[in-house]
Write a protein that holds these residues in place. Structure first.
Motif, PDB file in Angstrom:
ATOM      1  N   ALA A  10      61.057  -4.383  45.008  1.00  0.00           N
ATOM      2  CA  ALA A  10      61.331  -5.773  45.301  1.00  0.00           C
ATOM      3  C   ALA A  10      60.706  -6.156  46.633  1.00  0.00           C
ATOM      4  O   ALA A  10      61.240  -5.872  47.686  1.00  0.00           O
ATOM      5  CB  ALA A  10      62.842  -6.006  45.355  1.00  0.00           C
ATOM      6  N   ALA A  11      59.554  -6.757  46.567  1.00  0.00           N
ATOM      7  CA  ALA A  11      58.931  -7.217  47.796  1.00  0.00           C
ATOM      8  C   ALA A  11      59.781  -8.363  48.314  1.00  0.00           C
ATOM      9  O   ALA A  11      59.848  -9.425  47.720  1.00  0.00           O
ATOM     10  CB  ALA A  11      57.513  -7.677  47.523  1.00  0.00           C
ATOM     11  N   GLY A  12      60.458  -8.102  49.432  1.00  0.00           N
ATOM     12  CA  GLY A  12      61.599  -8.945  49.761  1.00  0.00           C
ATOM     13  C   GLY A  12      61.297 -10.288  50.393  1.00  0.00           C
ATOM     14  O   GLY A  12      61.576 -10.500  51.570  1.00  0.00           O
ATOM     15  N   VAL A  13      60.714 -11.171  49.694  1.00  0.00           N
ATOM     16  CA  VAL A  13      60.593 -12.540  50.203  1.00  0.00           C
ATOM     17  C   VAL A  13      61.858 -13.280  49.776  1.00  0.00           C
ATOM     18  O   VAL A  13      62.272 -13.192  48.627  1.00  0.00           O
ATOM     19  CB  VAL A  13      59.352 -13.234  49.616  1.00  0.00           C
ATOM     20  CG1 VAL A  13      59.204 -14.625  50.187  1.00  0.00           C
ATOM     21  CG2 VAL A  13      58.123 -12.388  49.894  1.00  0.00           C
ATOM     22  N   PRO A  14      62.496 -13.964  50.694  1.00  0.00           N
ATOM     23  CA  PRO A  14      63.794 -14.551  50.393  1.00  0.00           C
ATOM     24  C   PRO A  14      63.740 -15.506  49.217  1.00  0.00           C
ATOM     25  O   PRO A  14      62.728 -16.139  48.938  1.00  0.00           O
ATOM     26  CB  PRO A  14      64.166 -15.278  51.679  1.00  0.00           C
ATOM     27  CG  PRO A  14      63.355 -14.635  52.735  1.00  0.00           C
ATOM     28  CD  PRO A  14      62.114 -14.157  52.075  1.00  0.00           C
ATOM     29  N   ASN A  30      61.284  -4.855  37.952  1.00  0.00           N
ATOM     30  CA  ASN A  30      62.703  -4.505  38.015  1.00  0.00           C
ATOM     31  C   ASN A  30      63.003  -3.268  37.189  1.00  0.00           C
ATOM     32  O   ASN A  30      63.786  -2.412  37.596  1.00  0.00           O
ATOM     33  CB  ASN A  30      63.566  -5.670  37.514  1.00  0.00           C
ATOM     34  CG  ASN A  30      63.549  -6.801  38.507  1.00  0.00           C
ATOM     35  OD1 ASN A  30      63.189  -6.600  39.662  1.00  0.00           O
ATOM     36  ND2 ASN A  30      63.914  -7.989  38.063  1.00  0.00           N
ATOM     37  N   HIS A  31      62.372  -3.192  36.059  1.00  0.00           N
ATOM     38  CA  HIS A  31      62.523  -2.013  35.221  1.00  0.00           C
ATOM     39  C   HIS A  31      62.105  -0.771  35.999  1.00  0.00           C
ATOM     40  O   HIS A  31      62.810   0.238  36.015  1.00  0.00           O
ATOM     41  CB  HIS A  31      61.655  -2.198  33.968  1.00  0.00           C
ATOM     42  CG  HIS A  31      61.593  -1.005  33.079  1.00  0.00           C
ATOM     43  ND1 HIS A  31      60.787  -0.944  31.999  1.00  0.00           N
ATOM     44  CD2 HIS A  31      62.224   0.172  33.128  1.00  0.00           C
ATOM     45  CE1 HIS A  31      60.931   0.219  31.395  1.00  0.00           C
ATOM     46  NE2 HIS A  31      61.796   0.917  32.060  1.00  0.00           N
ATOM     47  N   ALA A  32      60.969  -0.864  36.676  1.00  0.00           N
ATOM     48  CA  ALA A  32      60.486   0.276  37.464  1.00  0.00           C
ATOM     49  C   ALA A  32      61.481   0.634  38.549  1.00  0.00           C
ATOM     50  O   ALA A  32      61.800   1.814  38.755  1.00  0.00           O
ATOM     51  CB  ALA A  32      59.125  -0.053  38.073  1.00  0.00           C
ATOM     52  N   THR A 196      68.327  -7.221  41.682  1.00  0.00           N
ATOM     53  CA  THR A 196      68.039  -5.790  41.568  1.00  0.00           C
ATOM     54  C   THR A 196      68.605  -5.008  42.744  1.00  0.00           C
ATOM     55  O   THR A 196      69.176  -3.931  42.563  1.00  0.00           O
ATOM     56  CB  THR A 196      66.514  -5.587  41.490  1.00  0.00           C
ATOM     57  OG1 THR A 196      66.023  -6.452  40.486  1.00  0.00           O
ATOM     58  CG2 THR A 196      66.194  -4.165  41.131  1.00  0.00           C
ATOM     59  N   ALA A 197      68.468  -5.562  43.943  1.00  0.00           N
ATOM     60  CA  ALA A 197      68.958  -4.834  45.109  1.00  0.00           C
ATOM     61  C   ALA A 197      70.455  -4.599  45.007  1.00  0.00           C
ATOM     62  O   ALA A 197      70.946  -3.498  45.299  1.00  0.00           O
ATOM     63  CB  ALA A 197      68.623  -5.593  46.385  1.00  0.00           C
ATOM     64  N   VAL A 198      71.190  -5.622  44.572  1.00  0.00           N
ATOM     65  CA  VAL A 198      72.637  -5.469  44.408  1.00  0.00           C
ATOM     66  C   VAL A 198      72.919  -4.399  43.374  1.00  0.00           C
ATOM     67  O   VAL A 198      73.756  -3.508  43.562  1.00  0.00           O
ATOM     68  CB  VAL A 198      73.268  -6.806  43.973  1.00  0.00           C
ATOM     69  CG1 VAL A 198      74.766  -6.665  43.864  1.00  0.00           C
ATOM     70  CG2 VAL A 198      72.898  -7.901  44.929  1.00  0.00           C
TER      71      VAL A 198
ATOM     72  N   GLU D  11      59.397  -1.288  25.741  1.00  0.00           N
ATOM     73  CA  GLU D  11      60.404  -0.453  26.384  1.00  0.00           C
ATOM     74  C   GLU D  11      61.223  -1.296  27.353  1.00  0.00           C
ATOM     75  O   GLU D  11      62.439  -1.179  27.436  1.00  0.00           O
ATOM     76  CB  GLU D  11      59.689   0.673  27.123  1.00  0.00           C
ATOM     77  CG  GLU D  11      60.586   1.761  27.599  1.00  0.00           C
ATOM     78  CD  GLU D  11      59.781   2.838  28.298  1.00  0.00           C
ATOM     79  OE1 GLU D  11      60.294   3.414  29.243  1.00  0.00           O
ATOM     80  OE2 GLU D  11      58.616   3.067  27.894  1.00  0.00           O
ATOM     81  N   ASP D  12      60.511  -2.155  28.057  1.00  0.00           N
ATOM     82  CA  ASP D  12      61.177  -2.990  29.038  1.00  0.00           C
ATOM     83  C   ASP D  12      62.157  -3.933  28.371  1.00  0.00           C
ATOM     84  O   ASP D  12      63.280  -4.097  28.813  1.00  0.00           O
ATOM     85  CB  ASP D  12      60.120  -3.770  29.819  1.00  0.00           C
ATOM     86  CG  ASP D  12      60.771  -4.707  30.798  1.00  0.00           C
ATOM     87  OD1 ASP D  12      61.514  -4.205  31.658  1.00  0.00           O
ATOM     88  OD2 ASP D  12      60.545  -5.922  30.686  1.00  0.00           O
ATOM     89  N   ARG D  13      61.725  -4.530  27.294  1.00  0.00           N
ATOM     90  CA  ARG D  13      62.613  -5.489  26.629  1.00  0.00           C
ATOM     91  C   ARG D  13      63.880  -4.798  26.165  1.00  0.00           C
ATOM     92  O   ARG D  13      64.964  -5.328  26.275  1.00  0.00           O
ATOM     93  CB  ARG D  13      61.891  -6.134  25.443  1.00  0.00           C
ATOM     94  CG  ARG D  13      61.241  -7.458  25.793  1.00  0.00           C
ATOM     95  CD  ARG D  13      60.955  -8.250  24.550  1.00  0.00           C
ATOM     96  NE  ARG D  13      60.119  -7.504  23.606  1.00  0.00           N
ATOM     97  CZ  ARG D  13      58.799  -7.391  23.724  1.00  0.00           C
ATOM     98  NH1 ARG D  13      58.177  -7.949  24.733  1.00  0.00           N
ATOM     99  NH2 ARG D  13      58.110  -6.719  22.834  1.00  0.00           N
ATOM    100  N   GLU D  14      63.720  -3.566  25.678  1.00  0.00           N
ATOM    101  CA  GLU D  14      64.906  -2.839  25.247  1.00  0.00           C
ATOM    102  C   GLU D  14      65.884  -2.672  26.396  1.00  0.00           C
ATOM    103  O   GLU D  14      67.072  -2.742  26.243  1.00  0.00           O
ATOM    104  CB  GLU D  14      64.500  -1.451  24.732  1.00  0.00           C
ATOM    105  CG  GLU D  14      63.985  -1.498  23.312  1.00  0.00           C
ATOM    106  CD  GLU D  14      63.364  -0.187  22.913  1.00  0.00           C
ATOM    107  OE1 GLU D  14      63.420   0.758  23.716  1.00  0.00           O
ATOM    108  OE2 GLU D  14      62.825  -0.136  21.812  1.00  0.00           O
TER     109      GLU D  14
END
Lengths: 222, 348, 557, 143
Positions: A10-14, A30-32, A196-198, D11-14
């Motif tokens: 998450a490149a944290g730009v507000p 986000n998945h990553a 994501t951070a939360v 995969e992501d959608r899942e």
């Protein structure tokens, strides 16, 4: 280290999350981040597993000493701490829930509660430790408790201090991580698009809880 | 054939029943390995030449293996590997389970020597006497760190673990002398931790045991140990420990750091002690010697003046040996009291 | 932690938009300040930095190796005293394993090639990637500081109770190794996430290059095994300082349990070292025989199989340690399975050459050496796993020779092959082919001359970690030392011509091997974000030489 | 920014099939965890002869599963995350099993000697305890 998988994605730009150049989309990013966090949690599980293995082996070898030594622990403190940690895990989960609804104030509230309970956990732990020091129920050669002289008793307390110490260290790290996420929540950063951070911070906290759920019966209830 | 393969592979002579079993598997494994590697290698080299590149940007056929080929790739090695495993594990069980009628020898490794004792005596240092054609079970332990008892000619090896016993066994097939090596790294003189197994014919063995139990050969045994590869100061310390045990030092002095009637020997050398006069002294050879001869002269504060004098009870070399022994207790890497194993007392 | 936060605002890594759209500079010249290298987030620059550092560590470890070999030239003391010798072989092991073998191929070539092979612009977590390099260096600095200030004499296995009672500087070196463990975890984590999330369209799981499969399997081991090592190292450091007694027999502890935990990491660690080598070689053999991999899925599966079964084979290090006979049997069978998986790979590599078009260049020469070392190292490994043969061989020079064949031989061959194969890709320069072949021959010969005598020494019963040895072992030891000097000479030659090529080498074509590996679908050296213009399409599997499609492979030769 | 496409969309959608439900679920899980904690403490206090540890571990596993599945959203996220978690658990269990196999089947005297001292006969015929070990008497000793 702990927060790196969470922050790297998450490149944290507000307010508006940005996709790093090398990711196809925010979803993938986000998945990553989440997958990275899971892998990191897997390493944590394996880290504690080493201690579990040591515990299991020595308990197998010294069953009586371990049973008697575990009764030297204060079960009330232990139970209280377990309930405290489970509740803190619950508030952390609620924080994720509120983050998805962009209720940043409530996120802050939940995390502050979590951190306070973590602090409470550490305070109780401090009193437990102090009592152990007082009774000389200490690891290895420092063990000088006259009430229990079976071989293996000192090994029990070595494992007790190592595992609860390592766990307490994780509690402290977790408090720092959650504190940092709380700061972000104070800046009103989270929304349905960006929580994501939360989520990752609270996942870390759940792991701390998860480890304790296993440590508690192992150390206090045998 | 055996002889030839042994020489090609640089194997030491076979002197135990287990050695023959191991070597048979060894020959089997080596020949299959060599043949199959030759086959793979020949195929590879043939392909390299047959299918060399003939023009730049050459295209090739798309070749994938059939299920049959892949099955062959899996099953062929699996077959050989499992066969070896069955043979090898059978032999491993053989060497891990001593026969019921085996005679016991206790083996203790310590930095850096081997000690052997027989249940009814005698003891030996660095030289193990055993009868030929009779199973011998070794119960191995260690006084300090891990060691490993290895006799190449017998093909046996077992770690010596402090505080507990491991076991292995062998049946020597021919009289002779065979080398013992330590194969678990154990510190500075790891490579000097050598010994030998002397395999005696049954008659010689009976005579040897009889003589030993009389104690007549004790001196010769000591002389033998003196000639061993062990370094001199360690040898002196070893003697010093024996002497200290004999004259009863350990009734009042511990070696594990705990104060008893007298101060502990552990870390004594080089330590600064406060005397009952209030003066601080640094413990050195002279002070230790004087304390043995005239204990009341410089008493460490806090201890009663109860030690008898050893003037005239200890010879000069014995005194020196005890001093050497106390000196070895100086560094933390000398482990004392660590082992729960047997305490070996010298045969009187 | 600090590099990751301090570079958050560092714009140097993300280049300003370029005016000349067609003329993107390569990653090598895009930013020339020291800072633009040290704080880069570009996986290629990180890979190159890894390469430089692991080569330096290889040099240090190699010097220790030569010291050890020289000392063993004569049966008695030759050059150094026993204490120095004990420290030297320990340091040789620690440096070579933790600072060279484990980070070498994943750190240098994994970082560089993995995103290229996946058609990605970078790894998933670039900052974590940089952090892992600096964690490696931090750990290395701490460990090397410990080596200079006393050194450690336990052997790289740190067996208790010796390691907890020796007076040498155990703590900093183990702590250094602990930090290096974090670096290894970070790399592995990054690669797994990258493989899962960053694959370009067309690159399905069954179309990933085999190097990616191997790196993926390696990364799984890194993530799952390294934490246990971290814990064990911390416990040993704790024991050494506080004498907890967790592995101390005097307090009921079990030294054999230490060995279990240690090998739970350190056996899989062998596959951390050798699986990347298998991956590199799968690429090289396909590229230089101009053929698709024979049994692609079998090779990919066997990487995963080795990674999984390799975890549960650790007990074969402990056949004579006092472990139970039952456990020995279980571990022996599981070890055999590792052998089967390796055999599958070997057969499929040879099968790849079948009906191919072999171009015998330097990387392929290393492939031949690799095949040889893998077959013999692997087969001796299987022989060890029979349990009974392990009894005489355990902790003798046979073990030393065996793992130098399979673990070091195979990995060094792959490392050298990777340097040569990807040299034009990474640096855009070409080395001298003739010298390449000469030094490959010298290295392979030298390796054999060094370690074949050691196999025989082991058969004859010479234990490892011996400072002095009985005189009957002298001839073979002299032969081994002579071989080691030949080996060193071979490496010296490669170092010279590669450095020369780096500076004065002629410009390489974009794809001098006409390879159809995915990593060659971009320019060499690649631009900062790997691709200029449209993303390449990956419609065919990698190393598909059936029908050339010139349009896709920019080839300037 | 750039048009990077990605193979892992599916995969992501899942992984993204999340159901944003109310806090009720979390409260329910929280209550369940609290109750289970009380149960494990109560049963633990009873000190059952057999199966106390097994029962405690079963309860702990249930609690752990609840935390992982619902608090950590493993129930919603499919694919890689689950595999990672399950694999790490599998490795923990296997690591435990293999080491316990070892000490369970080891040559008795090769276990820590102080672990079960009462079961170690201090002296056996022909050994007179002098050589200390309290080992099982071997079949016969040489005369």
């Amino acid at each position: 280290m702990q927060s790196s998988p969470a922050t790297a994605g998450a490149a944290g730009v507000p307010y508006r999350p940005q996709v790093a150049a090398h990711f196809a989309s925010l979803e993938v990013q986000n998945h990553a981040a989440r997958l990275g966090m899971w892998l990191f949690l897997a390493t944590e599980i394996l880290l504690f597993a080493g201690l579990f293995v040591i515990y299991a082996n020595y308990r197998f070898l010294f069953p009586e000493a371990f049973a008697l030594a575990s009764r030297e622990l204060n079960l009330n403190f232990g139970t209280f701490n377990t309930l405290l940690l489970i509740t803190s895990s619950f508030t952390a989960a609620m924080a994720v829930h509120y983050a998805k609804e962009a209720q940043n104030k409530k996120v802050v509230g939940m995390f502050v509660l979590t951190i306070l309970m973590a602090l409470g956990f550490l305070v109780v732990k401090y009193f437990e430790y102090e009592h152990k020091f007082h009774e000389h129920q200490l690891p290895g050669p420092y063990y000088a408790f006259p009430g229990l002289t079976l071989p293996g008793a000192s090994a029990y307390f070595t494992i007790y201090f190592l595992s609860t110490g390592l766990h307490a260290f994780h509690v402290i790290i977790g408090m720092i991580v959650l504190g940092w996420v709380t700061l972000k929540a104070m800046r009103n950063e989270f929304s349905h698009h960006n929580y994501t951070a939360v989520e990752l911070g609270s996942m870390y906290w759940h792991l701390v809880d998860l480890v304790w759920i296993f440590l508690f019966p192992m150390l206090y209830l045998i | 054939m055996n002889e030839l393969l042994n020489n090609i592979l640089f194997l030491p002579e076979q002197a135990s029943t287990f050695a023959e079993r191991v070597d048979n598997l060894h020959y089997f494994v080596v020949s299959v390995t060599m043949l199959s590697s030759l086959a793979v290698g020949t195929a590879a080299v043939f392909f390299f030449f047959r299918y060399r590149k003939r023009k730049p940007n050459q295209t090739t056929e798309y070749v994938v293996p059939s299920v049959k080929t892949e099955f062959l790739f899996v099953s062929l090695p699996l077959f050989f590997f499992l066969t070896w495993f069955v043979i090898g594990f059978r032999d491993f069980v053989f060497v891990s389970t001593p026969p019921k009628d085996a005679m016991d020898v206790y083996v203790m490794g310590k930095q850096w020597m081997w000690k052997f004792s027989y249940p009814e005596g005698p003891n030996g240092v660095n030289v193990l006497h055993v009868p030929a054609n009779r199973p011998v079970r070794l119960l191995i332990t260690s006084r300090d760190v891990l060691h490993s008892f290895f006799v190449p000619a017998f093909r046996i090896k077992m770690d010596a673990v402090p505080g507990r016993y491991t076991q292995t066994w062998f049946e020597a097939t021919k009289p002779g002398t065979y080398q013992i090596l330590c194969t678990e790294y154990c510190g500075l003189s790891h490579s000097k931790m050598l010994g030998e197994v002397v395999v005696l014919s049954p008659e010689e063995w009976d005579a040897w045991v009889k003589e030993q139990r009389k104690g007549a050969l004790q001196n010769r045994q000591d002389a033998l140990a003196d000639l061993s590869l062990e370094p001199h100061p360690a040898r002196m310390a070893e003697q010093g420990q024996k002497v200290a045990a004999e004259v009863g030092c350990f009734k009042c002095h511990t070696v594990n750091g705990e104060p008893h009637i007298g101060p502990t020997f552990l870390g004594m050398y080089g330590r600064t002690e406060t005397l009952d006069t209030g003066r601080d002294i640094r413990v050195d050879e002279a002070w230790i010697t004087q304390s043995m001869m005239d204990p009341g002269a410089h008493l460490v504060a806090g201890y009663p003046n109860v030690m008898p004098t050893f003037q005239g009870k200890l010879t000069g070399p014995q005194t020196a040996a005890i001093v050497e022994y106390i000196k070895t207790l100086r560094t933390p890497d000398i482990r004392t009291g660590a082992s729960q194993g047997p305490t070996y007392e010298p045969i009187q | 932690m600090s590099p990751s936060s301090s570079i958050a605002a560092e714009p140097g890594a993300v280049p300003a938009p370029d005016e000349h759209h067609e003329h993107h500079p390569s990653y090598l010249v895009d930013g020339t300040t020291v800072k633009s290298w040290l704080l880069t987030l570009d996986h290629k620059r990180i890979g190159v930095m890894y390469l430089i550092w692991v080569l330096l560590f290889f040099l240090i470890g190699g010097i220790y190796a030569l010291v050890v070999r020289l000392e063993l030239l004569t049966p008695g003391p030759t050059l150094i005293d026993a204490m120095t010798y004990n420290r030297a072989f320990t340091m040789h092991g620690v440096v070579m394993i933790f600072l060279f073998m484990i980070p070498a191929i994943p750190g240098a070539f994994g970082n560089f090639m993995l995103p290229l092979m996946l058609g990605a612009k970078d790894v998933a977590f670039p900052r974590l990637n940089l952090l892992s390099l600096y964690l490696l260096l931090t750990g290395a600095v701490i460990a090397i500081w410990g080596m200079i200030n006393g050194g450690m004499d336990t052997g790289w296995t740190f067996y208790t109770p010796y390691s907890t009672h020796t007076t040498t500087t155990v703590a900093p070196i183990l702590f250094g190794a602990f930090i290096i463990g974090f670096s290894s975890i970070a790399t592995g984590l990054n690669f797994i996430v990258t493989t899962h999330t960053m694959r370009a369209p067309g690159i399905t799981w069954w179309k990933m290059p085999l190097f990616v499969w191997a790196m993926y399997a390696t990364a799984c081991i890194q993530v799952l095994a390294t934490p246990v090592l971290g814990l064990v190292l911390l416990l040993v450091v704790g024991e050494h300082i506080f004498h907890f007694g967790i592995f101390d027999p005097a307090q009921g502890g079990d030294p054999v349990l230490f060995q279990h935990l240690f090998w739970f990491y350190s056996h899989p660690a062998v596959y951390i070292m050798v699986l990347p080598a298998f991956g590199v070689m799968s690429e090289v053999v396909a590229a230089f025989s101009r053929k698709n991999i024979f049994g692609y899925r079998a090779v990919a599966f066997s990487s995963l199989g080795i990674a999984f079964v390799g975890f549960f084979a650790w007990g074969h290090h402990m056949f004579v340690s006092g472990q139970s006979t039952f456990n020995a049997g279980v571990f022996a069978v599981l070890t055999m399975l590792v052998g089967v998986f390796t055999a599958i790979k070997v057969f499929n590599w040879v099968g790849t050459v079948y009906k191919g078009a072999v171009d015998f260049k330097t990387p392929f020469a290393y492939f031949c050496g690799f095949l040889y070392f893998t077959v013999f190292g692997g087969m001796t490994g299987v022989a060890f796993a029979t349990a009974s043969l392990d009894v005489p061989w355990h902790d003798t020079y046979f073990v030393v020779a065996h793992f130098h064949f399979i673990m070091v031989g195979a990995t060094i061959m792959a490392f050298m092959a990777a340097i040569h194969y990807w040299f034009p890709k990474m640096f855009g320069k070409m080395y001298h082919e003739g010298w390449g072949l000469v030094s490959a021959a010298l290295i392979i010969l030298g390796f054999n001359a060094t370690f074949i005598p050691q196999f025989l020494l082991g058969n004859a019963g010479m234990p490892r970690r011996y400072y002095e040895y009985p005189e009957r072992f002298e001839t073979l030891n002299v032969a081994s030392t002579a071989g080691a000097s030949l080996l060193a000479f071979g490496f010296l030659i490669s170092a010279i011509y590669l450095t020369y090529a780096l500076v004065y080498g002629r410009r390489a074509a974009s794809n001098p091997w006409r390879s159809r590996g995915y990593e060659w679908m971009t320019e060499s050296p690649p631009p900062t974000h790997n691709f200029v213009g449209p993303q390449p399409t990956y419609s065919e599997e990698p190393h598909f030489y059936v029908e050339p499609k010139k349009a896709e492979v920019p080839d300037a030769v | 920014m750039s048009a990077m496409a990605n193979e892992s969309f599916k995969e992501d959608r899942e992984m993204r099939q999340e159901h944003h439900s109310g806090p009720g679920k979390y409260v329910a899980i929280w209550i369940a965890l609290m109750v289970l904690t009380v149960v494990t403490v109560v049963t633990g206090r009873m000190h059952f002869e057999t199966g106390a540890l097994a029962l405690a571990l079963v309860i702990a596993s249930v609690k752990g599963a609840l935390v992982a599945l619902y608090f950590m959203h493993l129930a919603e996220h499919q694919g890689a995350s689950r595999i990672v978690f399950v694999t790490s658990m599998l490795f923990v269990v296997l690591m435990l099993l293999f080491t316990l196999f070892d000490i369970g089947t080891r040559f008795r005297p090769a276990l820590p000697s102080s672990s079960t001292p009462q079961e170690w006969p201090v002296s056996t015929p022909g050994q007179s305890g002098r050589y200390g070990g309290g080992l099982q008497a071997p079949g016969t000793n040489p005369k």
